[in-house]
Design an enzyme around this catalytic site. Structure first.
Site, PDB file in Angstrom:
ATOM      1  CD  GLU A  71      -4.338  -0.179  10.008  1.00 37.29           C
ATOM      2  OE1 GLU A  71      -3.810  -0.522   8.928  1.00 37.29           O
ATOM      3  OE2 GLU A  71      -4.062  -0.681  11.106  1.00 37.29           O
ATOM      4  CD  GLU A 173      -6.984  -4.770  12.547  1.00 37.08           C
ATOM      5  OE1 GLU A 173      -5.728  -4.882  12.674  1.00 37.08           O
ATOM      6  OE2 GLU A 173      -7.533  -4.535  11.467  1.00 37.08           O
TER       7      GLU A 173
END
Length: 254
Positions: A71, A173
């Protein structure tokens, strides 16, 4: 419950500890090693060097690949600049990796929000791991599994399939939270955190993904109290609570 593990970084010797545990227990498990990427270039280099050292020590038998950053692009002020930086970091790491002359060639890529993948990024990585969370999409639980697959296909698989280097797309995820620190964050749009909702997501997404061949990491095993500082639902994504006690759910058999 799992045959693969994906850490976000290599701090605190976690990569070596996991591989040593696999060696000693002889468990059937592989890992994707992670090297954190942030604004401190010295730390970034240290993370990557630790990963190289671990591979030199333990080899590749239980390693699937190496993830450079998690991220980083999502949290950057300029996503285009961040994409260039990640591509350069991946290329540099692959050069260092090749110099080790390991038993097999490991793919190197990055993990990030499923919304940030572009044609340019896809061309610069061997794989992309997408974080895809229907709860944050404000999706009612009845639509959660279908939304996750649709989002992943349209935003990630689309670019991977069109890149000349054919990178592989994974879901890094996905999951559903069961509680919130504050009532205001218990719902987002049509999504509501709760144990019953978690059960529904397990029953629908897991079986759907297993049937259609989607490769994914479920997020996550345990609740994480340290995430209290992030607020809202962040500490409550586990299949088990922070004491490693299974919540009132049944793991689907499919």
């Amino acid at each position: 419950m799992a045959h693969a593990k994906q850490p976000d970084g290599s701090a605190c010797n976690q990569s070596a500890l996991v591989l040593e545990a696999i060696r000693q227990t002889k468990v059937n498990m592989t890992v994707w090693l992670g090297a954190y990427i942030g604004d401190n270039k010295t730390v970034n280099a240290q993370q990557q060097q630790v990963t190289l050292d671990v591979l030199r020590t333990y080899g590749t038998d239980h390693v699937e690949g190496v993830i450079i950053g998690n991220e980083y692009i999502l949290n950057a002020e300029s996503q285009s600049t961040a994409i260039t930086y990640i591509i350069n970091q991946v290329a540099a790491f692959k050069t260092q990796l090749a110099a080790l002359n390991l038993a097999k060639t490991l793919p190197v890529g990055t993990a990030d929000a499923g919304s940030v993948l572009t044609a340019t990024l896809a061309k610069g990585v061997d794989f992309f791991m997408a974080n895809v969370h229907p709860f944050f999409g404000g999706v009612p639980i009845a639509q959660g599994a279908a939304w996750t697959n649709e989002f992943f296909q349209e935003n990630d698989v689309y670019y991977c399939n069109r890149a000349a280097n054919s990178p592989t797309c994974y879901i890094a995820e996905t999951g559903w939270p069961t509680a919130s620190l504050t009532p205001a964050n218990l719902t987002i749009g049509g999504a509501t955190a709760g144990v019953a909702q978690l059960q529904t997501f397990l029953d629908t997404f897991v079986c759907q993904a297993n049937a259609n061949g989607t490769e994914y990491f479920y997020f996550e095993a345990f609740d994480e109290p340290w995430k209290v500082s992030f607020g809202g639902v962040e500490p409550f994504w586990g299949l088990m609570d922070s004491n490693k006690k299974m919540k009132a759910i049944t793991i689907p058999s499919c």
